[in-house]
Design an enzyme around this catalytic site. Sequence first.
Site, mmCIF file in Angstrom:
data_model
loop_
_atom_site.group_PDB
_atom_site.id
_atom_site.type_symbol
_atom_site.label_atom_id
_atom_site.label_comp_id
_atom_site.label_asym_id
_atom_site.label_seq_id
_atom_site.Cartn_x
_atom_site.Cartn_y
_atom_site.Cartn_z
ATOM 1 N N ASN A 216 0.846 -1.198 0.000
ATOM 2 C CA ASN A 216 0.000 0.000 0.000
ATOM 3 C C ASN A 216 0.876 1.240 0.000
ATOM 4 O OD1 ASN A 216 -2.511 -1.175 -0.011
ATOM 5 N ND2 ASN A 216 -2.537 -1.439 2.226
ATOM 6 N N CYS B 74 -5.531 -7.532 -3.384
ATOM 7 C CA CYS B 74 -5.998 -7.108 -2.073
ATOM 8 C C CYS B 74 -7.204 -7.960 -1.700
ATOM 9 C CB CYS B 74 -6.395 -5.634 -2.168
ATOM 10 S SG CYS B 74 -7.145 -4.998 -0.674
ATOM 11 N N HIS B 75 -7.359 -8.236 -0.418
ATOM 12 C CA HIS B 75 -8.441 -9.143 0.009
ATOM 13 C C HIS B 75 -9.704 -8.438 0.497
ATOM 14 C CE1 HIS B 75 -5.789 -8.969 3.796
ATOM 15 N NE2 HIS B 75 -6.538 -7.911 3.678
ATOM 16 N N HIS C 270 -9.426 -0.356 -2.067
ATOM 17 C CA HIS C 270 -9.921 0.108 -0.764
ATOM 18 C C HIS C 270 -11.119 1.049 -0.881
ATOM 19 C CE1 HIS C 270 -5.899 -0.809 1.558
ATOM 20 N NE2 HIS C 270 -6.522 -1.884 1.112
#
Lengths: 460, 460, 460, 460
Positions: A157, A179-180, A216
Amino acid sequence: MRFFNEHVEDIKIAYIGGGSRGWARGFMSDLAKEPALSGTVSLYDIDENAAYDNEIIGNKIMSQAKVMTDWKFKTITSLQETLTGAHFVIISILPGTLYEMESDVHAPEKYEIYQSVGDTVGPGGAIRAARTIPMYVTIANTIKEYSPSAWVISYTNPMSICVRTLYRIFPAIKAFGCCHEVFGTQALLQKMIKDRYDIKVQDRNDIKINVLGINHFTWIDRASYKNTDLLPVYREFCQKYKEEGFISEETVHATYNPELGANKVKFDLFLRYGLIAAAGDRHLAEFCPGKWYLDDKDPYPVWKFARTPVSKRMDSYQKQLADTKSYVLGEREFKIAETGEEGVRQIKALAGLGSFITNVNLPNTGQMPDMPLGVIVETNALFQADSVTPVHAGKLPVPVQSLVMRHIYNQETLVEAAIKKDCELAFTAFINDPLVTLSLSDADRLYKEMLQNTSKYLWR
Amino acid sequence: MRFFNEHVEDIKIAYIGGGSRGWARGFMSDLAKEPALSGTVSLYDIDENAAYDNEIIGNKIMSQAKVMTDWKFKTITSLQETLTGAHFVIISILPGTLYEMESDVHAPEKYEIYQSVGDTVGPGGAIRAARTIPMYVTIANTIKEYSPSAWVISYTNPMSICVRTLYRIFPAIKAFGCCHEVFGTQALLQKMIKDRYDIKVQDRNDIKINVLGINHFTWIDRASYKNTDLLPVYREFCQKYKEEGFISEETVHATYNPELGANKVKFDLFLRYGLIAAAGDRHLAEFCPGKWYLDDKDPYPVWKFARTPVSKRMDSYQKQLADTKSYVLGEREFKIAETGEEGVRQIKALAGLGSFITNVNLPNTGQMPDMPLGVIVETNALFQADSVTPVHAGKLPVPVQSLVMRHIYNQETLVEAAIKKDCELAFTAFINDPLVTLSLSDADRLYKEMLQNTSKYLWR
Amino acid sequence: MRFFNEHVEDIKIAYIGGGSRGWARGFMSDLAKEPALSGTVSLYDIDENAAYDNEIIGNKIMSQAKVMTDWKFKTITSLQETLTGAHFVIISILPGTLYEMESDVHAPEKYEIYQSVGDTVGPGGAIRAARTIPMYVTIANTIKEYSPSAWVISYTNPMSICVRTLYRIFPAIKAFGCCHEVFGTQALLQKMIKDRYDIKVQDRNDIKINVLGINHFTWIDRASYKNTDLLPVYREFCQKYKEEGFISEETVHATYNPELGANKVKFDLFLRYGLIAAAGDRHLAEFCPGKWYLDDKDPYPVWKFARTPVSKRMDSYQKQLADTKSYVLGEREFKIAETGEEGVRQIKALAGLGSFITNVNLPNTGQMPDMPLGVIVETNALFQADSVTPVHAGKLPVPVQSLVMRHIYNQETLVEAAIKKDCELAFTAFINDPLVTLSLSDADRLYKEMLQNTSKYLWR
Amino acid sequence: MRFFNEHVEDIKIAYIGGGSRGWARGFMSDLAKEPALSGTVSLYDIDENAAYDNEIIGNKIMSQAKVMTDWKFKTITSLQETLTGAHFVIISILPGTLYEMESDVHAPEKYEIYQSVGDTVGPGGAIRAARTIPMYVTIANTIKEYSPSAWVISYTNPMSICVRTLYRIFPAIKAFGCCHEVFGTQALLQKMIKDRYDIKVQDRNDIKINVLGINHFTWIDRASYKNTDLLPVYREFCQKYKEEGFISEETVHATYNPELGANKVKFDLFLRYGLIAAAGDRHLAEFCPGKWYLDDKDPYPVWKFARTPVSKRMDSYQKQLADTKSYVLGEREFKIAETGEEGVRQIKALAGLGSFITNVNLPNTGQMPDMPLGVIVETNALFQADSVTPVHAGKLPVPVQSLVMRHIYNQETLVEAAIKKDCELAFTAFINDPLVTLSLSDADRLYKEMLQNTSKYLWR
């Protein structure tokens, strides 16, 4: 790399940030559980000792009895050598140390700017970007020279900015960011189905979703389970839990981590915009105007999510150091467990074993037709032998597009500024961040202080 | 409409808002000074008496000795009849009354939101949009039916939203929006040349500029006088006056109106972004985050511009009523004077008399290639017989693009919401405005109060 | 439509062209083999008797012992009634009769224009479009009114033009066009692997491809089997067989149909352009300049593919009539066999049972970023519950883009012309077809004659 | 370059192709008639003697009594030195000699391909492109290094390809291409007004037009004189003269040059497409399918324009050599006369003296929104101090877009191929040219022969 009888052997993986105590070990664990792949992982880290530790731990893991495959881990101290001949490159680095991160997250508090994570956007994300981009410039240039045809998986990130930098420096790179957070949202939909219909959905992949947006701050505008359209169900779910929030039974126990939140931000966003915001509340909150969800030092009383202080990361770091020691000395055996991450699954498909669809971060080549070309977007993509092809994601509704584009413009500016080494240009992104609701003079003061705190890692 | 010997006769102009005491009389004055055009102006106004007054005043003007042309003014009480057969349509309406405007500008003050004009963006602009769009929907539908091939010149604020509504309802309309803010910036450049070189530039049109952006938040990225590139000169000018501001000699006297400001906002924006912001400081300030230039109830001490309270507009309105009476009764003769507006010059070119380039508001058909198609942008355009063709304006730098796009997204949302009669959708634009730095609950309270205050004029 | 225990019941399918002797029966056969779906098929045809025959045949099929599902077939004589309540609509109509097709294919021969199929492009395709578009306008309008949320699968040629018409008339339609030509190319790649490696690939779906272009002139720019990149293999294959052509062993026997060709056109195109042309040679030849592959009345001696005369279709039609009679009378039992078509598989996924990727014809929303938005392109798409989402296909190389765009422009023009009923506009497409290498006066003569021959079916 | 009292002095012009007998002398003549500009012209030519001749002739012109300005002409033998310090660069070169051009134009005749000019498109244009692009690569690279901020005016054919090459090699170049074909069409409209209304329009610039398309295949979709829309007038004009053609009185005399044609191609195109084709018939014919206007060796009997054989150019060349000699020896005085070209007028505006609008060739940055970005399009542009800004030109109707795009794709391919030195790629453009209606084997033979004939000038 040899393809043989539904196995792929002699895979060479370069792991940049190979001393990582979290991501690297999770990756080793996932490799250990995948019998179809084998080969070598080169571990590179500016903290060489950390890499050596992981070399030992990784090789120990592979020698565990139940492991049905074989990977060799080896520390390499030169980035060039690490990359040479690699088929796959993993990048998961910590840009700077937790001391720099402390400034990122907490320095703005004296101006009443409260960040919940501070590693993606907000003043902390901007400064972290400023020190990460030069590292990624170096990595991209080295990949260009030493492993131009490798597949590159980036976990660092701020995700979008890292992937953008790779493509800015080496446009022909084959890179994507993983990304999870979206997986977690699929899991929430599983729980919603349990809550509503008392049906247990076995696999989060049975929840079919269309993903669009940026890392995000990702959104889902279509979701189904079998033939059921989940959006109307989610609307009811939001209405039902918008006040108290929703915490699933499994997570409600003593171990409940308030940083995970109770989805109240997600529910509020859905009720305003009609789309499912697909990340944890802590992340989502930071992308919105500061007064919305992060007006107070402690957002928990109103929004039921907690901020993550850097002190907590420091504690956890100390624990990891201790764990490492005991793994290395063989006092404890590393426990192999599925992480839920998809890196190994992706490598498998890219190597020619099967195909599947998942969400990743890629340059926009038209999958989001209302977004500028080239910026990094997160959408579904089809993984197949040596190819990652975005699925057409479509358009965000205008009000959401506006919230998202503001961050994309800032990301473009931050990357441009770091490459040009132009602090004033980067400041235009800093003051355009929705959490930075300061006068120009206060913003200037805070910016200079934060830059100073990270100056060791800045472009020169 | 007859073209004869370099004159155009029998022009039919429909003036919607024909009772206007400011714009309509300026227009009459400009018509009186243009010998090449003649015809009829139909005055339509929901305040019929105001239109009758203007009919009398207009006809008196034309009978003044020095006037070398002939126009008949006539009040028409039906919009349909006004438009039928019109070659040109002027729209300059006041949406609602000054009482509604009082709420627009001053209601947000209790939440420490200070607007300097309150008619374009900010909470006031959003609410004004909400009552203006339905009026423009009606006008657009009537033009579509009764004068589809007329050229339509719109002066009403919020400008972009009004022009956008016309095209949303009737895509084949030949409409554009006009505003003099950019002219004022050209005038500033004239004064800069005087200040720097002691040369008096006779005509603001000798300052060649490239214009791009949106109304009241317009930018100049190229400017020249003869062979001199004015941007480096402007940079020096900004440096010189960034602290004290610049007020030209002509305007510095007793009559100086602090609302006009001292260009400090413009200078600050240039030094940050490298482009000339081309509108008055009062307008520019409202497009930026609230903490930048409108953090205080009185911005004058720091930024040297004053806000315009609605009470002042009310005083001025009373004075206009008195003036009107004396013009109508013939107690005073209306003084013909050039207004600096370009409506009549545009009509002349559209009628086939010459061609010229000026800045206007038009749907984006590619003149700003980074902007979405269809949104209203302000750029240069070429006026010729029966055509207005945008000049290719190019791209804004990314940080400015971000500031501008935020408003464009809000404008798109407000128009969509008003057409759909969707208050919740409009609220997403309200909370996305850079002046609205409120918690979601405060924003909700303010929005509902302001909507209530203007409810008489809202969509139903 | 009820989803229950991995079955979907009570599906309502409207079949327009339900008297079809080929497609409709294949569809019945595929339905009979799929145990997870059941419901009702309404058969609509302007030839009502043909629909009645299929009703009988279809119901007989369902009563065969081995059939594990249940579908009812019913003739409906009103289009409105057929569509009302439909979940899925199939359109497979013959526009006009074989007599009109005879003119389409053979009338141009007197000007030495030789078509191999004559139903997609070329003068025949243009005229067939002229009579098909009005039928599709009617269908689209009826769907809009009676089954706006149904999924519509179109099989009729000219494919692109039919699907384009559906979206022009009813932009919110959920329609796509299906064709098996790309499947045939996957099958060729299977045979190539057999020829080169002596490996038998079981399933054509194991050949992973990226598909882009337009129907019958579709291209593959990436192809893999497991981890093998098939493009270099295909290059060798082309080199090896470019002179003699390649006919696989299975098809080389007595039953070999020379219309299927020996892939020489495909090989020639690959060696020129570097992409795999993914349709039968007969189709591909018609999209290229006339002198390339259709310069002679019989292209077989040079290019090893045969043209399909309409007389052959007429013979086959007679045989179908006889077969129909014996099926209806129960003299013979219809033999259920997999067709290789994907309609039933698509319905299954759209109903919520699984998901898969296949190539279909859809409006371009960005999956081919160099193509105009809205035109019909053929690419991969992801089928899931109630959604068909294109996979991002990317760009064609410029020389291929040029060949393809020429047809897209013609398709746009033909649809526009038919909707506007403008014969002169349609003529501009006719003379822009690469097979029409005539003087303007000859082209005019041929066009008028061909229009005359189909006048019964033209717009009025 | 000094700006002084409405004059610009000390201008440095680099003239590449400075030995040109036509263009260079016309340019000298135009310079001599413009009192506001003065400076130096450096003449560079691979034929140095030709440059020396022009140096003498140019300096003699400036010494003529009536010339009110002063320019020095000087031969420079190094391209680098010529460009160093230049404010303006003119490029008008002959790529190769008339012997190569003989092959370009006449070699295809043995395959019944007849070209009327052979320097832009068609097989001749493609081969000419192949030898011109490498020259332009060299020029662009040298400009990039020695005069990166100079304005570059290119006159060489094939125009679009030359300008495209400049921007491909040096994207920041300030270059445009100029051609007088559109001016000739404005002149035709002047004559049309005379023919229809018996009004003499003094200045072709009084005919206002909107220009769009590509060089030599340019179109006008709006035209007006004062308030008169000229398109309906042009339609009548086409109807009136479509059979016999229109030759104006001035040109009908003994001196009439049949190569200029009688506008029958233009009239035919208008009646088919509704737009005015804005180039001479000889040029237009070459952009259309070969059978339309160039089916016969002599198109005059049907289409009333003559082809220009290279032998004629050779004769004219001999005459120019003789003229040159007599000018150099002072046997005759060069006659100063306006050429109608706009180079000097453009230089004047770019230097800061006034502004005007004219049509030029520029990369598409959005002025033609349906065209790919970056390709060279011809539209109106605004000339001002140090800037050339395209006027938004809009879209061509689809059928015309198709004819134009075919050439744009070929141009893109030819430039790419020459830069990559890829003969096979260039061949794909060759066979896609509308005049090349050959079998693939014949096309291959012709291509190889033509390449051989120009091999001295090809990339190596």
